[in-house]
Design an enzyme around this catalytic site. Structure first.
Site, PDB file in Angstrom:
ATOM      1  N   SER A  99       7.415   3.900   5.467  1.00  0.00           N
ATOM      2  CA  SER A  99       8.814   4.397   4.694  1.00  0.00           C
ATOM      3  C   SER A  99       8.520   4.312   3.236  1.00  0.00           C
ATOM      4  O   SER A  99       7.514   4.692   2.560  1.00  0.00           O
ATOM      5  CB  SER A  99       9.957   3.394   5.247  1.00  0.00           C
ATOM      6  OG  SER A  99      11.153   4.130   4.773  1.00  0.00           O
ATOM      7  N   ASP A 126       0.987  -1.224  -0.088  1.00  0.00           N
ATOM      8  CA  ASP A 126      -0.092  -0.083  -0.009  1.00  0.00           C
ATOM      9  C   ASP A 126       0.934   1.181  -0.195  1.00  0.00           C
ATOM     10  O   ASP A 126       1.763   1.451   0.637  1.00  0.00           O
ATOM     11  CB  ASP A 126      -0.880  -0.065   1.278  1.00  0.00           C
ATOM     12  CG  ASP A 126      -1.943  -0.985   1.142  1.00  0.00           C
ATOM     13  OD1 ASP A 126      -2.062  -1.802   0.191  1.00  0.00           O
ATOM     14  OD2 ASP A 126      -2.763  -0.958   2.258  1.00  0.00           O
ATOM     15  N   HIS A 182       4.843  -7.326  -0.210  1.00  0.00           N
ATOM     16  CA  HIS A 182       4.717  -8.688  -0.935  1.00  0.00           C
ATOM     17  C   HIS A 182       5.532  -8.756  -2.203  1.00  0.00           C
ATOM     18  O   HIS A 182       5.902  -7.713  -2.891  1.00  0.00           O
ATOM     19  CB  HIS A 182       2.952  -8.635  -1.259  1.00  0.00           C
ATOM     20  CG  HIS A 182       2.359  -8.671   0.010  1.00  0.00           C
ATOM     21  ND1 HIS A 182       1.868  -9.770   0.446  1.00  0.00           N
ATOM     22  CD2 HIS A 182       1.948  -7.495   0.804  1.00  0.00           C
ATOM     23  CE1 HIS A 182       1.071  -9.557   1.670  1.00  0.00           C
ATOM     24  NE2 HIS A 182       1.075  -8.055   1.761  1.00  0.00           N
TER      25      HIS A 182
END
Length: 285
Positions: A254, A96, A152
């Site tokens: 981050s 995300d 991921h």
């Protein structure tokens, strides 16, 4: 109250002063220590402040009850909350994020924001890797403090090596990116060398730490030790990771920079500042 407070802290001069003109490494270690405390007198106000300032959305979290601030940062999601397609020729966002600078790499030059260039060689210590991604494409993905912090595999890959580079921990928000030259090249980071399982095309995934990011953890090494614990240098590995499988996590928001080689293209729908989710198609063969 949240609106006026956030407007105050989003003033560029105040934001840069508060988030960068303080002992950055000390603040990062302090928050990492506080985030692990499970005592309610520490955990409850920490979680409340995090939810207030970060605008956290927990609607897709597996649980909304956390023992510590760290548990909130690294929360897993409900099954099916992020969907990755099965096409081996598409590249999905690993996390995300808010879309940052992206586009073609001009030889070995790219941008952290418009007018602030840096080179692949500044970011990546291996000249061979620099040549492999010369004239390719890049995509900067910024994870804010309230976002889901796990990342991921963007496609079916084999991770061939991880290089850890120690460094500073400047904030990586747009305000700092406009003021600190070569910021990503100064900060602590990992260079994850991967290859697409079907086509054999190389990919590069570079998680960049920032202020208050206590650690980067990767499953292909282990998740008990942080990359900082492993120490600087390259670790060879041969880890097969299926598209959408978890690769690791930050313990605070981050940035991840994704690199594609020449011959692969970024999705034309990407817009700077756009919020996307893990699994969104961002590139293809």
């Amino acid at each position: 109250m949240r609106g006026p407070i956030m407007r105050f802290f989003l003033n560029e001069d105040i934001n840069f002063l508060v988030t960068n003109r303080l002992p950055r490494r000390f603040a990062t270690k302090l928050v990492g220590w506080l985030a692990r405390i499970e005592h309610p007198l520490i955990a409850r106000p920490s979680l409340a402040l995090w939810k207030f300032f970060a605008g956290v959305d927990l609607s897709d979290a597996r649980t909304t009850r956390f023992r510590s601030l760290r548990d909130g940062f690294v929360r897993p999601l409900r099954d099916g909350a992020r969907v990755f397609d099965s096409d081996p020729d598409t590249i999905a966002s690993p996390c995300d994020a808010l879309v940052g600078a992206h586009g073609r790499i001009e030889g070995d030059r790219l941008y952290q924001v418009k007018g602030f260039p840096y080179t692949l060689g500044d970011l990546i210590p291996d000249p061979g890797l620099v040549e492999r991604f010369r004239d390719g494409s890049f995509l900067t993905l910024r994870l804010t403090a309230g976002m889901y912090h796990r990342f991921h595999a963007p496609t079916d890959i084999v991770v061939e090596g991880v290089t850890y580079l120690s460094g500073d921990c400047w904030n990586v928000n747009p305000i700092a990116l406009k003021r600190v030259e070569r910021l990503f090249c100064r900060n602590e980071r990992a260079v994850i060398e991967a290859r697409m399982l079907i086509s054999g095309q190389p990919l590069l995934i570079v998680p960049v730490a920032a202020i208050l990011v206590a650690s980067i953890r990767l499953h292909c090494l282990d998740t008990v030790a942080t990359l900082r614990d492993h120490g600087p240098g390259r670790t060879a590995c041969s880890a097969r990771i299926g598209k959408g499988e978890e690769m690791g996590w930050f313990e605070h928001g981050s940035t991840i920079i994704l690199f594609l080689p020449k011959g692969m293209t970024l999705a034309g729908s990407l817009v700077e500042g756009q919020a996307i989710r893990a699994g969104t198609i961002v590139g293809q063969l």
